[in-house]
Structures are given as structure tokens and as C-alpha cells.
Design a protein around this motif. Structure first.
Motif, mmCIF file in Angstrom:
data_model
loop_
_atom_site.group_PDB
_atom_site.id
_atom_site.type_symbol
_atom_site.label_atom_id
_atom_site.label_comp_id
_atom_site.label_asym_id
_atom_site.label_seq_id
_atom_site.Cartn_x
_atom_site.Cartn_y
_atom_site.Cartn_z
ATOM 1 N N ALA A 1 -2.939 -2.161 6.623
ATOM 2 C CA ALA A 1 -1.997 -3.018 5.898
ATOM 3 C C ALA A 1 -0.931 -3.566 6.834
ATOM 4 O O ALA A 1 -0.576 -4.750 6.774
ATOM 5 C CB ALA A 1 -1.349 -2.227 4.766
ATOM 6 N N GLU B 1 1.445 -6.707 6.063
ATOM 7 C CA GLU B 1 1.827 -6.341 4.705
ATOM 8 C C GLU B 1 2.789 -5.148 4.701
ATOM 9 O O GLU B 1 3.115 -4.593 5.755
ATOM 10 C CB GLU B 1 0.579 -6.013 3.885
ATOM 11 C CG GLU B 1 -0.336 -7.203 3.687
ATOM 12 C CD GLU B 1 -1.588 -6.869 2.908
ATOM 13 O OE1 GLU B 1 -2.377 -7.795 2.626
ATOM 14 O OE2 GLU B 1 -1.796 -5.677 2.589
ATOM 15 N N THR C 1 0.858 -1.185 0.000
ATOM 16 C CA THR C 1 0.000 0.000 0.000
ATOM 17 C C THR C 1 0.892 1.232 0.000
ATOM 18 O O THR C 1 1.733 1.382 0.889
ATOM 19 C CB THR C 1 -0.930 0.021 1.228
ATOM 20 O OG1 THR C 1 -1.735 -1.172 1.232
ATOM 21 C CG2 THR C 1 -1.832 1.239 1.212
ATOM 22 N N ILE D 1 4.007 -1.253 3.380
ATOM 23 C CA ILE D 1 3.526 0.052 2.933
ATOM 24 C C ILE D 1 4.722 0.823 2.380
ATOM 25 O O ILE D 1 5.874 0.540 2.721
ATOM 26 C CB ILE D 1 2.853 0.860 4.064
ATOM 27 C CG1 ILE D 1 3.868 1.213 5.160
ATOM 28 C CG2 ILE D 1 1.671 0.087 4.647
ATOM 29 C CD1 ILE D 1 3.323 2.181 6.207
ATOM 30 N N GLN E 1 -5.594 3.312 6.018
ATOM 31 C CA GLN E 1 -5.263 2.220 5.102
ATOM 32 C C GLN E 1 -3.867 1.676 5.391
ATOM 33 O O GLN E 1 -3.646 0.461 5.363
ATOM 34 C CB GLN E 1 -5.316 2.713 3.655
ATOM 35 C CG GLN E 1 -6.704 2.910 3.089
ATOM 36 C CD GLN E 1 -6.650 3.383 1.647
ATOM 37 O OE1 GLN E 1 -7.009 4.515 1.330
ATOM 38 N NE2 GLN E 1 -6.190 2.529 0.769
#
Length: 279
Positions: free
Chosen positions: A175, A180, A135, A182, A171
């Protein structure tokens, strides 16, 4: 209608081979430096501020290289946006430091990639997205037609865009919670109230506090990603390294400065890094 025409033109023109785009970009950079006085003054001021100890000839050489690289940057970005992910992946000839990514993924706390305005900063997220989702925080251009092009071009099956606002920050946090990655441009000037003044090349620069806050709250691994632009349009090398233990705005600026000093000609010296923040 205008946006569609521009998208069509970009999609065709930027399918040219990379060596041609970089050649045209280098020429464009030199022309812009000669005829755009604001462009010239900004580059001259920033290079001189950062490398005040260099003599006149060395400053001139560095500036000459830098304007070519800036032109290449402007030409390669749309090509990367409208290429297939597979083609972008093939442009990366080597990746150094992927072991840091693998180690961070095992922790399952997420990764914060810091990609400064150095080299090809578009290719790093594209390369990572070939393997895992990421992201990316971005600022929406003020011009609607340009915003449409940028958003359309940056869409990727594994790249999610987060606008630089409260919703975008949420967001990023979501993430990281999922383990995850970024991506953030750490030398992008944030709005007033979202940063602090920290030294950057011996000059106060308004620097975001977002990175340190996200790192502290998520315990994510903070890595620096750099897409080194190879000569003659041969492609790119991606370098990944840990930021270090100091995630403060000053600590981030210090590490970015060390990296930029290794590759000074590939920094985006026309970027207004030392401007006052918008309110």
C-alpha cells in the motif's frame, strides 16, 4: 448459525441514535467497574501508574470519567462497523489538520496513520476512507464468532484489512509503495521479538518496531490520528498532526503520551498496555 444471529442482533440494536448508545455505554462502564474486579483493578492500576502525582480525589474523578468513556467505546464500535460509510462520515463534525494529509499525498510516498487507543479509534479510518483507500493492520480475535463479526463490520469499500502477521505486513508495504495510507494502533502490544521495551508514562511498555521500520524503508509521512468523542452523543472531531522526526519506539511513545495527557479520560485504561508480550 450463532455468528449470523449475533450479526443480525448487532445490526438492529446498534442502529440506535449515537446519544442513546453513548448513554447506555456510560451506564455499562459504571456497572462493569462495580462488578468486574479484573476490569476495575486494571483501570485503577493503569490510571494510578500514569498519574501518580494526582491526589486521591483527582484520581477518583479521572477514573469515573474514564469508565464512562470506555463504556461508550464498547458501544460505538459495533455501530460504526455496521453503519453505512455515509452515516459514519456525517458523525464527524470537524476535521483539524487535513492539510497534513494533502501535503503527504503530494509526496506520493504513502502515509502511516498512528491511531492509539484514545477516543474513537474506529472513526478515524472510516473518515479517511471516505476520500481515499487505507489498509488497516488488525489482530484477529481468538474467538471465531467474534472474529467474524469484527471482520464483517470493518469491511468498507476503501478499507482493506491486513492481519498482524507476515502477510499483513507485506500488504502494508504494498500500500505504501502505491502511495496509499495505512493505519496502525501504535500502542498495541506486539508479539515477542517484534518490539522493544520503551518508557510510556514512566513505565516500561513493550512497543512495536514496525512503525519505525516501515517509515525508514518507505519514507512515508507519519501522522497521528485521533477521534475526539464529543459529549452527549453529538459525534466526533478528528484531529490529525505530524508525529515528528523521531520515529523510534520511544519517540512514538513520547508523542502518544503528550496527546493522551491532553485527553486522559478518553484513553482505554483497561487495555493491558504494560503486559509481557506473547511468544
Amino acid at each position: 448459525m450463532l455468528s449470523r444471529l449475533l450479526l443480525s442482533f448487532i445490526a438492529i440494536f446498534f442502529k440506535l441514535p449515537l446519544f442513546m448508545l453513548h448513554g447506555l455505554g456510560g451506564l455499562f462502564g459504571r456497572i462493569a467497574y462495580q462488578f468486574d474486579h479484573r476490569f476495575k483493578e486494571r483501570i485503577d492500576a493503569n490510571v494510578k501508574r500514569a498519574f501518580a502525582s494526582l491526589d486521591r480525589n483527582d484520581l477518583k474523578k479521572l477514573t469515573s470519567l474514564a469508565i464512562r468513556e470506555i463504556g461508550k467505546c464498547l458501544m460505538e464500535a459495533p455501530a460504526i462497523w455496521f453503519n453505512t460509510p455515509q452515516k459514519n462520515f456525517r458523525w464527524v463534525k470537524q476535521c483539524y489538520g487535513w492539510n497534513y494529509v494533502e501535503a503527504a499525498l503530494k509526496k506520493k510516498k504513502g502515509i502511516i496513520f498512528l491511531t492509539p487507543h484514545l477516543g474513537c479509534f474506529e472513526i478515524t479510518a472510516q473518515y479517511y476512507a471516505h476520500f481515499y483507500p487505507i489498509t488497516v493492520l488488525f489482530k484477529r480475535p481468538k474467538q471465531k464468532w467474534l472474529a467474524n463479526i469484527v471482520i464483517s463490520g470493518r469491511r468498507h469499500s476503501h478499507i482493506h484489512l491486513a492481519e498482524a502477521n507476515i502477510q499483513g505486513v507485506k500488504q502494508l508495504m504494498q500500500a505504501l509503495k502505491k502511495g496509499e495510507a495505512i493505519g496502525i494502533l501504535p500502542d498495541q502490544v506486539p508479539n515477542e521479538g517484534q518490539g522493544v521495551w520503551a518508557q510510556f508514562f514512566n513505565t516500561p511498555a513493550y512497543t512495536m518496531t514496525l512503525v519505525s521500520k516501515l517509515a525508514e524503508s518507505s519514507k512515508a509521512t507519519v501522522l497521528i490520528g485521533f477521534g475526539h468523542r464529543l459529549s452527549k452523543g453529538q459525534g466526533y472531531e478528528v484531529f490529525i498532526e505530524p508525529l515528528g522526526s523521531d520515529h523510534s519506539p520511544q519517540g512514538i511513545n513520547d508523542q502518544l503520551e503528550l496527546l493522551i495527557r491532553k485527553h486522559p479520560s478518553q484513553y482505554l485504561w483497561n487495555y493491558q498496555r504494560f503486559k509481557k508480550p506473547n511468544k
